[in-house]
Design a protein around this motif. Sequence first.
Motif, PDB file in Angstrom:
ATOM      1  N   ARG A  88       0.826  -1.208   0.000  1.00 15.46           N
ATOM      2  CA  ARG A  88       0.000   0.000   0.000  1.00 15.46           C
ATOM      3  C   ARG A  88       0.858   1.255   0.000  1.00 15.46           C
ATOM      4  O   ARG A  88       0.525   2.254  -0.647  1.00 15.46           O
ATOM      5  N   THR A  92       1.636   4.382  -3.398  1.00 14.53           N
ATOM      6  CA  THR A  92       1.482   5.838  -3.237  1.00 14.53           C
ATOM      7  C   THR A  92       2.793   6.503  -2.820  1.00 14.53           C
ATOM      8  O   THR A  92       2.776   7.625  -2.310  1.00 14.53           O
ATOM      9  N   ALA A  95       3.653  10.128  -4.311  1.00 15.49           N
ATOM     10  CA  ALA A  95       2.765  11.181  -3.808  1.00 15.49           C
ATOM     11  C   ALA A  95       3.043  11.474  -2.341  1.00 15.49           C
ATOM     12  O   ALA A  95       3.101  12.637  -1.919  1.00 15.49           O
ATOM     13  N   LEU A  96       3.228  10.414  -1.552  1.00 17.37           N
ATOM     14  CA  LEU A  96       3.527  10.601  -0.130  1.00 17.37           C
ATOM     15  C   LEU A  96       4.864  11.303   0.052  1.00 17.37           C
ATOM     16  O   LEU A  96       5.002  12.198   0.910  1.00 17.37           O
ATOM     17  N   LYS A 161       1.821  12.149  -9.758  1.00 15.68           N
ATOM     18  CA  LYS A 161       1.781  11.839  -8.324  1.00 15.68           C
ATOM     19  C   LYS A 161       2.669  12.790  -7.527  1.00 15.68           C
ATOM     20  O   LYS A 161       2.288  13.258  -6.446  1.00 15.68           O
ATOM     21  N   GLY A 165       1.141  15.433  -4.848  1.00 16.02           N
ATOM     22  CA  GLY A 165       1.590  15.343  -3.462  1.00 16.02           C
ATOM     23  C   GLY A 165       2.211  16.634  -2.975  1.00 16.02           C
ATOM     24  O   GLY A 165       1.957  17.069  -1.838  1.00 16.02           O
TER      25      GLY A 165
END
Length: 327
Positions: A88, A92, A95-96, A161, A165
């Motif tokens: 998970r 992402t 972006a994180l 992304k 972010g």
Amino acid sequence: LRRLWRVDDIAERVARGEYSAAEGMRALAQAAKPDSERRQWLETVFGFLLASAGVAGLLKGSPADIGSAAALGLMLGVLAQLAPARPRLAATFEALAAFLVALMTAYIAYAWTPVSPLVLTAGLIVLLPGLSLTTAAAEVATQHLVSGTARFAGAVAVLLKLAFGALLGSRLASALGWGAPDAMAHLQAPWMEVASLITAATAFALLFKARIRDWWVVFLAAGISYLTTRFASPALGAELGLFIAAFVITVLSNLYARWTNRPGATFRLPGLILLVPGSVGFRSLTFVFEKDVFLGLDTAFSVVTLIAALVAGLLLGNSVVPPRAGM
């Protein structure tokens, strides 16, 4: 680059008859084994840290900018090592990472010391897909349409992304009253440019996982690439400067491959990584997300022009000095 060198060496031994096909297959299986977990951690974490610090210095950042970028690079390096084990988080990750870097950049400027917006770019520099965009354009130009289109779509997805972010991080920072970093004039000592180039080249050697005995090649390629652009671009313009730098790097990498009978990527990749316009593409999407569409489109066209110049230099370099047979 280590693994590429091993595979190339095995192929050469099989071609010379030193290995049978079965021995070659066993050697390939051995070469495909990953490095130790400790080595992967050290190379990734220090690679991110040094790349961010080196690029901040090459962008004429202040000591505060360089230190802040290094801290953000260290944070992302650790995060990059944790992401693969958590599906998970891996999905992402970009972006994180951009969210955290944008948020922390604003916090540093608010609570600690004034920093320039270049800290955001330097902190994310390892994740920017400039090399993927350039490779995709080169593949399309040489009629490798499927791989080029797929690579281009993947690079654009990463840019989206990252830009989204960074936008979220900046908006949250504004909501918290931290404000945004301000551009500051800073006179950089001449030795800082040299130190930053050496730091960035060390990061490339770590991130590309070059053999230690090949580090001098990485340093030489990065130095030639930077100096060629440094002197050609002001006199001839950014596009022509990149074209000349890409041409020089391609010719020298092919000569290196023919001289050593080893992969030219050892020279080519560290040389090209300083030229690719990943940060420009990131700024383009950032402008669009901030609804400054005209500036975003203008920057996007600059990306296309720069990539075209790079690809033209690559293709012309390969025409003047063809790559080593089989590479």
